[in-house]
Design a protein around this motif. Structure first.
Motif, PDB file in Angstrom:
ATOM      1  N   ALA A 109       0.853  -1.469  -0.152  1.00  0.00           N
ATOM      2  CA  ALA A 109      -0.322  -0.414  -0.302  1.00  0.00           C
ATOM      3  C   ALA A 109       1.062   1.308   0.011  1.00  0.00           C
ATOM      4  O   ALA A 109       0.882   2.046   0.946  1.00  0.00           O
ATOM      5  CB  ALA A 109      -0.382  -0.166   0.707  1.00  0.00           C
ATOM      6  N   PRO A 110       1.367   1.804  -1.149  1.00  0.00           N
ATOM      7  CA  PRO A 110       2.743   2.429  -1.202  1.00  0.00           C
ATOM      8  C   PRO A 110       1.813   4.051  -1.426  1.00  0.00           C
ATOM      9  O   PRO A 110       2.538   4.986  -0.980  1.00  0.00           O
ATOM     10  CB  PRO A 110       3.731   1.942  -1.906  1.00  0.00           C
ATOM     11  N   GLN A 111       0.518   4.526  -1.075  1.00  0.00           N
ATOM     12  CA  GLN A 111       0.509   5.395  -1.805  1.00  0.00           C
ATOM     13  C   GLN A 111       0.611   6.270  -0.890  1.00  0.00           C
ATOM     14  O   GLN A 111       1.230   7.688  -2.037  1.00  0.00           O
ATOM     15  CB  GLN A 111      -1.360   5.435  -1.359  1.00  0.00           C
ATOM     16  N   VAL A 112       0.192   6.400   0.522  1.00  0.00           N
ATOM     17  CA  VAL A 112       1.448   7.267   1.667  1.00  0.00           C
ATOM     18  C   VAL A 112       3.076   7.272   0.649  1.00  0.00           C
ATOM     19  O   VAL A 112       2.783   9.419   1.228  1.00  0.00           O
ATOM     20  CB  VAL A 112       0.654   7.392   2.856  1.00  0.00           C
ATOM     21  N   LEU A 113       3.314   6.891   0.806  1.00  0.00           N
ATOM     22  CA  LEU A 113       4.552   6.872   0.553  1.00  0.00           C
ATOM     23  C   LEU A 113       4.516   7.774  -0.828  1.00  0.00           C
ATOM     24  O   LEU A 113       5.745   8.547  -0.578  1.00  0.00           O
ATOM     25  CB  LEU A 113       5.697   5.823   0.607  1.00  0.00           C
ATOM     26  N   GLN A 114       4.032   7.291  -1.780  1.00  0.00           N
ATOM     27  CA  GLN A 114       4.250   8.051  -2.202  1.00  0.00           C
ATOM     28  C   GLN A 114       3.953   9.429  -3.090  1.00  0.00           C
ATOM     29  O   GLN A 114       4.755  10.723  -2.831  1.00  0.00           O
ATOM     30  CB  GLN A 114       2.983   7.774  -3.961  1.00  0.00           C
ATOM     31  N   GLU A 115       3.258   9.921  -1.878  1.00  0.00           N
ATOM     32  CA  GLU A 115       2.221  11.621  -1.730  1.00  0.00           C
ATOM     33  C   GLU A 115       3.808  12.060  -1.266  1.00  0.00           C
ATOM     34  O   GLU A 115       4.152  13.326  -1.152  1.00  0.00           O
ATOM     35  CB  GLU A 115       1.009  11.388  -0.954  1.00  0.00           C
ATOM     36  N   THR A 116       4.165  11.637   0.145  1.00  0.00           N
ATOM     37  CA  THR A 116       5.467  11.884   0.871  1.00  0.00           C
ATOM     38  C   THR A 116       6.481  12.391  -0.089  1.00  0.00           C
ATOM     39  O   THR A 116       7.084  12.797   1.237  1.00  0.00           O
ATOM     40  CB  THR A 116       5.743  10.763   2.512  1.00  0.00           C
ATOM     41  N   VAL A 117       6.841  11.135  -1.136  1.00  0.00           N
ATOM     42  CA  VAL A 117       7.972  11.235  -1.601  1.00  0.00           C
ATOM     43  C   VAL A 117       7.722  13.289  -2.172  1.00  0.00           C
ATOM     44  O   VAL A 117       8.845  13.511  -2.298  1.00  0.00           O
ATOM     45  CB  VAL A 117       8.559  10.286  -2.243  1.00  0.00           C
ATOM     46  N   VAL A 118       6.478  13.228  -2.916  1.00  0.00           N
ATOM     47  CA  VAL A 118       6.343  14.551  -3.733  1.00  0.00           C
ATOM     48  C   VAL A 118       6.791  15.189  -2.638  1.00  0.00           C
ATOM     49  O   VAL A 118       7.074  16.451  -3.035  1.00  0.00           O
ATOM     50  CB  VAL A 118       5.679  14.505  -4.612  1.00  0.00           C
ATOM     51  N   ALA A 119       5.457  14.674  -1.585  1.00  0.00           N
ATOM     52  CA  ALA A 119       5.398  16.441  -1.303  1.00  0.00           C
ATOM     53  C   ALA A 119       6.894  17.149  -0.361  1.00  0.00           C
ATOM     54  O   ALA A 119       7.104  18.412   0.092  1.00  0.00           O
ATOM     55  CB  ALA A 119       3.995  16.318  -0.010  1.00  0.00           C
ATOM     56  N   SER A 120       7.552  15.744   0.129  1.00  0.00           N
ATOM     57  CA  SER A 120       8.434  15.971   0.424  1.00  0.00           C
ATOM     58  C   SER A 120      10.058  16.506   0.328  1.00  0.00           C
ATOM     59  O   SER A 120      10.919  17.325   0.755  1.00  0.00           O
ATOM     60  CB  SER A 120       8.840  14.758   1.665  1.00  0.00           C
ATOM     61  N   GLY A 121      10.100  16.831  -0.687  1.00  0.00           N
ATOM     62  CA  GLY A 121      11.036  16.551  -1.918  1.00  0.00           C
ATOM     63  C   GLY A 121      12.025  15.642  -1.451  1.00  0.00           C
ATOM     64  O   GLY A 121      13.258  15.843  -1.589  1.00  0.00           O
ATOM     65  N   ALA A 122      11.350  14.510  -1.163  1.00  0.00           N
ATOM     66  CA  ALA A 122      12.793  13.066  -1.013  1.00  0.00           C
ATOM     67  C   ALA A 122      13.271  12.860  -2.481  1.00  0.00           C
ATOM     68  O   ALA A 122      13.088  12.756  -2.975  1.00  0.00           O
ATOM     69  CB  ALA A 122      12.048  12.206  -0.346  1.00  0.00           C
ATOM     70  N   ASP A 123      14.364  11.958  -1.893  1.00  0.00           N
ATOM     71  CA  ASP A 123      15.554  11.219  -3.062  1.00  0.00           C
ATOM     72  C   ASP A 123      14.319  10.491  -3.524  1.00  0.00           C
ATOM     73  O   ASP A 123      15.101  10.158  -4.934  1.00  0.00           O
ATOM     74  CB  ASP A 123      16.900  11.842  -2.759  1.00  0.00           C
ATOM     75  N   ILE A 124      14.329   9.679  -2.258  1.00  0.00           N
ATOM     76  CA  ILE A 124      13.376   7.888  -2.999  1.00  0.00           C
ATOM     77  C   ILE A 124      12.836   7.883  -1.788  1.00  0.00           C
ATOM     78  O   ILE A 124      12.853   8.605  -0.579  1.00  0.00           O
ATOM     79  CB  ILE A 124      15.219   6.978  -3.297  1.00  0.00           C
ATOM     80  N   GLY A 125      11.947   6.938  -1.954  1.00  0.00           N
ATOM     81  CA  GLY A 125      11.165   5.870  -0.373  1.00  0.00           C
ATOM     82  C   GLY A 125      11.474   5.136  -0.538  1.00  0.00           C
ATOM     83  O   GLY A 125      11.501   4.153  -1.547  1.00  0.00           O
ATOM     84  N   ILE A 126      11.477   4.205   0.205  1.00  0.00           N
ATOM     85  CA  ILE A 126      11.444   3.471   0.382  1.00  0.00           C
ATOM     86  C   ILE A 126      10.322   1.970   1.431  1.00  0.00           C
ATOM     87  O   ILE A 126      10.281   2.731   2.871  1.00  0.00           O
ATOM     88  CB  ILE A 126      12.921   2.390   0.924  1.00  0.00           C
ATOM     89  N   ALA A 127       9.771   0.909   0.884  1.00  0.00           N
ATOM     90  CA  ALA A 127       8.737   0.814   1.461  1.00  0.00           C
ATOM     91  C   ALA A 127       8.689  -0.399   1.936  1.00  0.00           C
ATOM     92  O   ALA A 127       9.244  -1.605   0.712  1.00  0.00           O
ATOM     93  CB  ALA A 127       7.337   0.853   1.009  1.00  0.00           C
ATOM     94  N   LEU A 128       8.633  -1.136   3.145  1.00  0.00           N
ATOM     95  CA  LEU A 128       9.065  -2.563   3.832  1.00  0.00           C
ATOM     96  C   LEU A 128       7.831  -3.532   3.556  1.00  0.00           C
ATOM     97  O   LEU A 128       6.661  -2.716   3.729  1.00  0.00           O
ATOM     98  CB  LEU A 128      10.110  -2.566   5.098  1.00  0.00           C
TER      99      LEU A 128
END
Length: 449
Positions: A222-241
């Motif tokens: 369920a990576p939707q929250v991670l996807q949104e967080t990466v974009v909103a925060s300007g992260a370089d990458i997101g990792i979901a376990l």
């Protein structure tokens, strides 16, 4: 002879419903413990779990079972599945146990077993344990030789130290902003600590488990929250376990999902360039995208396919001497470092490549253009719909239609009453039509079974 309790990844089911009851867990402990009472040394089993509420019940029942046959028990508490495998071997245990239903909801749970070498048990061992579970008389220890139980408080620290040792010594993660989703699961403590100690700027998600929120709207499925967080925060990458941290999904800086096939492509080709890829190829399952196979072939790296299940990937890797394998779903087995899938170790390999390349994740992790692929599940109440003549006819027609331009994979799930129908090919519309025809045929056959 078919197995009654063990599926493709241990024993799994709805908590307090057979086979996932306290009574069954105790019998699993008795049977597995008895099976591994070999030699005259003091026998030991190590037990870890994820963050499910039912883990307390299953753990205590297992402890009762193991100690009743004379095995000492070492309890780790919440810890990733690969940590149990690693510590089982490190602590010279006769057996390792992980209590987890991986990416399933909290109301499911499961029991995964590892041998003294840290590898998942063979089919033969599981069959022998099943026979003991169903036997009327499992020999018990006499009163003087009942096992003891103790907790090891530094198990997480031991695992963190080991995982960090797999990251290149000359690299750091300073300046890298990483969004990390731990699924409110087993790695809620270990994964953030690992990345922070290596210098990453962290934005953490899914690190507040409460017993019932594991995999609930978070994690690799369920990576939707991670996807949104990466974009909103300007992260370089997101990792979901996932819930037990043996697999991962990556999100690039644009919010796009990167699956296990792209991660395998990155690791496989980079290790091949360094001359560290072993076994002459890369091992994946029948579900991996045809685009991966074509891309690896362009680098003279064969793709060896197995049936679905990371245990079968690992068996093939061991047989061929390969050190890179995995599944599209995100299980990554890097046998230079681990005996089973390890999402955190795989994530560190990706992060190391990102730091060294200086490229954005969206460029680095787009190793190949995937061939159109569609997977649908058909749930059924009973019977064997794949054995219906009507279904066989539709499948045969689909195979002829895809011949030369695509693949078809149809299989029953090993963990739930579902038929999985997957097709891929160069023509996306054709793939969709083929999958829908087969799903309709399976559903119809199941309805009239």
């Amino acid at each position: 002879m078919s197995r009654r309790f063990f599926g493709t990844d241990g024993i799994r089911g709805l908590t307090n419903k057979s086979p996932m009851t306290a009574e069954m867990a105790m019998r699993v402990g008795m049977a597995a413990g008895r099976h591994f009472l070999r030699g005259d040394h003091r026998h030991r089993v190590v037990i870890g779990k994820d963050t499910r509420l039912s883990g307390y019940m299953i753990e205590n029942a297992l402890v009762a079972g193991f100690t009743s046959v004379g095995m000492d028990v070492v309890q780790f508490g919440p810890i990733p599945t690969p940590a149990v495998a690693m510590l089982a071997a490190s602590m010279r245990a006769d057996l390792g146990v992980m209590i987890s239903a991986s990416h399933n909801p909290y109301y499911d749970n499961g029991i995964k077993l590892f041998g003294p070498d840290g590898y998942k048990l063979s089919d033969a061992d599981e069959m022998k344990i099943e026979a003991l579970i169903e036997s009327d008389d499992i020999p018990l220890a006499d009163a003087a030789h009942i096992g003891r139980a103790r907790r090891v408080e530094d198990s997480r620290g031991r695992y963190i130290h080991f995982v960090k040792s797999t990251f290149p010594e000359h690299l750091r993660l300073d300046g890298l902003k990483v969004a990390l989703d731990c699924a409110n699961g087993a790695a809620y403590n270990t994964a953030p600590s690992t990345l922070w100690e290596l210098g990453a700027e962290l934005i953490s998600i899914g690190v507040n488990p409460n017993g019932t929120n594991i995999n609930d709207g978070v994690g690799s499925t369920a990576p939707q929250v991670l996807q949104e967080t990466v974009v909103a925060s300007g992260a370089d990458i997101g990792i979901a376990l996932d819930g037990d941290a043996d697999r991962l999904i990556v999100v690039d800086e644009t919010g796009a999902i990167v699956d296990g096939d792209q991660i395998m492509a990155l690791i496989g080709t980079s290790w091949a360039r360094r001359g560290t890829l072993k076994g002459g190829g890369l091992v994946a399952t029948v579900m991996s995208n045809l685009g991966l196979e074509r891309m690896l072939a362009s680098h003279d790296i064969p793709l060896i396919r197995t049936k679905v299940g990371d245990r079968y990937v690992l068996e093939e890797m061991k047989a061929r001497g390969c050190n890179v394998g995995g599944e599209q779903s995100g299980h990554m087995i890097l046998s230079d470092y681990a005996t089973t899938g390890d999402g955190t170790i795989a994530a560190l390999q990706v992060l190391a490549a990102l730091v060294e390349s200086g490229k954005p994740a969206s460029e680095l992790l787009r190793q190949f253009e995937p061939v159109p692929q569609l997977l649908k599940n058909v749930r059924f109440a009973g019977g064997k719909p794949l054995e219906a003549e009507s279904v066989k006819t539709v499948i045969a027609d689909a195979e002829r239609e895809l011949n030369g331009s695509g693949r078809l994979v149809i299989r029953p799930s090993g963990t739930e009453p579902v038929i999985r129908v997957m097709a891929e090919g160069d023509d996306g519309d054709q793939v969709r039509r083929v999958v829908e025809r087969i799903c309709d045929a399976v559903a119809s056959a199941a309805e009239h079974a």
